[in-house]
Write an enzyme that holds these catalytic residues in place. Sequence first.
Site, PDB file in Angstrom:
ATOM      1  N   GLU A 191       0.155  -0.841   0.161  1.00  6.77           N
ATOM      2  CA  GLU A 191       0.270   0.040  -0.087  1.00  6.77           C
ATOM      3  C   GLU A 191       0.487   0.681  -0.398  1.00  6.77           C
ATOM      4  OE1 GLU A 191      -4.253   2.127   1.763  1.00  6.77           O
ATOM      5  OE2 GLU A 191      -2.867   0.074   2.646  1.00  6.77           O
ATOM      6  N   LEU A 192       0.544   2.070  -0.998  1.00  4.88           N
ATOM      7  CA  LEU A 192       0.810   3.344  -0.982  1.00  4.88           C
ATOM      8  C   LEU A 192       0.555   4.355  -0.271  1.00  4.88           C
ATOM      9  CD1 LEU A 192       2.220   3.616  -5.276  1.00  4.88           C
ATOM     10  CD2 LEU A 192       3.360   2.684  -2.934  1.00  4.88           C
TER      11      LEU A 192
ATOM     12  N   ILE B 206       0.740   5.674   4.227  1.00  2.17           N
ATOM     13  CA  ILE B 206       0.302   5.259   5.710  1.00  2.17           C
ATOM     14  C   ILE B 206       0.263   5.981   6.562  1.00  2.17           C
ATOM     15  CG2 ILE B 206       1.170   4.127   7.736  1.00  2.17           C
ATOM     16  CD1 ILE B 206       3.956   2.985   5.539  1.00  2.17           C
TER      17      ILE B 206
ATOM     18  N   ASP C  44       5.666   5.063   2.139  1.00  2.85           N
ATOM     19  CA  ASP C  44       4.934   7.038   2.683  1.00  2.85           C
ATOM     20  C   ASP C  44       6.227   7.367   2.634  1.00  2.85           C
ATOM     21  OD1 ASP C  44       2.883   7.603   4.679  1.00  2.85           O
ATOM     22  OD2 ASP C  44       4.229   9.415   4.389  1.00  2.85           O
TER      23      ASP C  44
ATOM     24  N   ASP D  95      -2.984   4.681  -2.501  1.00  2.00           N
ATOM     25  CA  ASP D  95      -3.517   5.730  -1.333  1.00  2.00           C
ATOM     26  C   ASP D  95      -2.209   6.634  -1.057  1.00  2.00           C
ATOM     27  OD1 ASP D  95      -5.583   6.984  -0.100  1.00  2.00           O
ATOM     28  OD2 ASP D  95      -5.656   5.532   2.028  1.00  2.00           O
TER      29      ASP D  95
ATOM     30  N   HIS E  57      -2.069  10.850  -4.469  1.00  2.00           N
ATOM     31  CA  HIS E  57      -2.983  11.675  -4.594  1.00  2.00           C
ATOM     32  C   HIS E  57      -2.690  12.281  -6.169  1.00  2.00           C
ATOM     33  CE1 HIS E  57      -4.919   8.992  -2.424  1.00  2.00           C
ATOM     34  NE2 HIS E  57      -5.630   9.962  -1.765  1.00  2.00           N
TER      35      HIS E  57
ATOM     36  N   GLU F 207      -7.213   4.118  -5.498  1.00  2.00           N
ATOM     37  CA  GLU F 207      -8.305   5.299  -4.462  1.00  2.00           C
ATOM     38  C   GLU F 207      -8.168   6.582  -4.914  1.00  2.00           C
ATOM     39  OE1 GLU F 207      -7.898   3.956  -0.198  1.00  2.00           O
ATOM     40  OE2 GLU F 207      -7.851   1.993  -0.527  1.00  2.00           O
TER      41      GLU F 207
END
Length: 385
Positions: free
Chosen positions: A197-198, A200, A229, A270, A273, A298
């Site tokens: 997951e990008l 945190i 992160d 995530d 963005h 996301e």
Amino acid sequence: MTTTPESGLTALRGAAGLQQGDLLAVLDTVGLATAAGIVVRELLARCGPCVNSDEARVGLTVEHRGERSEHVLVLRPGEAVRLDAGPAPAARLTFELADLVRGVYGPPPGPSAGRFRVERDDEWFMGHADEAEPFRIFESYMRAVDTIVQAASPRVSDLSRLSAKYASDKWGLWHWFTPLYEHHFERLRHQPVRVLELGIGGYQDPSEGGGSLKMWRSYFPQGQIFGVDIFPKHGLDEDRIRTFQGSQDDPEFLRRLAAEHGPFDIVIDDGSHVAQHQQTAFRELFPAVRNGGFYVIEDLWTAYCPGYGGAATAEATGNTSIGLLKNLIDDLHHEEWTATEPVAPGPAADHVVGIHVYRNLALLEKGSNIEGRIPFFAPREIDYV
């Protein structure tokens, strides 16, 4: 004939599995006031002990054929949920009566996207934020709303519960992703998956954030969870969770990460963005997803925000996340193209086999998209005049 609470309850339970028109006819007979009272009492009985840290006042509106039944639920830590009157709530859930009856008394539904509406009084939340813990009151309401929504469904979402437990923003008051994730990821749950997951969270504090990483670790009991992160997050490292400091707009960093810790079963963007960063991450990390895995983007809403490199119009194209998805829909069908001039599909065309787009969320399925063209004898044109 007057409908009593007892006869109304019997009618609602019997109608929950009926065709929509038949269900609405039963609700018309029972009446909104009686039916809403029955269902709200059922919700109160189903709600578990409140796990929110602060008292939360959540409005519950039940609508039927243009009429509304208003209720206020009070959730205090460690106590049972109760009805109350008084000041307007800071958050409100609105259900159609038919949807609520199906949820409470009917068979288990599919993903619960679009089953209710949420309204927040953001000024209230800003005014009640704690300087030392600015997100505490918001996270408390996230848990409170989860308590009510879970009680309104015959199928408890494990991932939503975990999101509320670890204060991940993927469920409750902000986003409503977890039932959708469960719908797609359930088949992977007991496999030794590798999830990246990008983003945190927690900003500069090395021990803050990581709610989603903990959620994924609990949901995938055999999984290895990696997080990236821009700030160091070493304080979150523990069994089956490992964090890395780096930018999702740094191709060399992403390639090194993929080489050392991939291939991944799930990659979730995530992060910042920012449109350019999303493009870089997809270009470098989608190849690191195994066949049968997922690449997730996301917060698609930033595609409409110039401050994130998005569009200031009603149509997002170009190098935004929405533009990427639109191009991928064409690339998904590249073997069917009939262009007379040579046109090259994107580099992911041979490997995207499914595109699932929900509000602010897109899941791309990885596989082999080279099954061959439609047979030559299928007509390429028809006389439809």
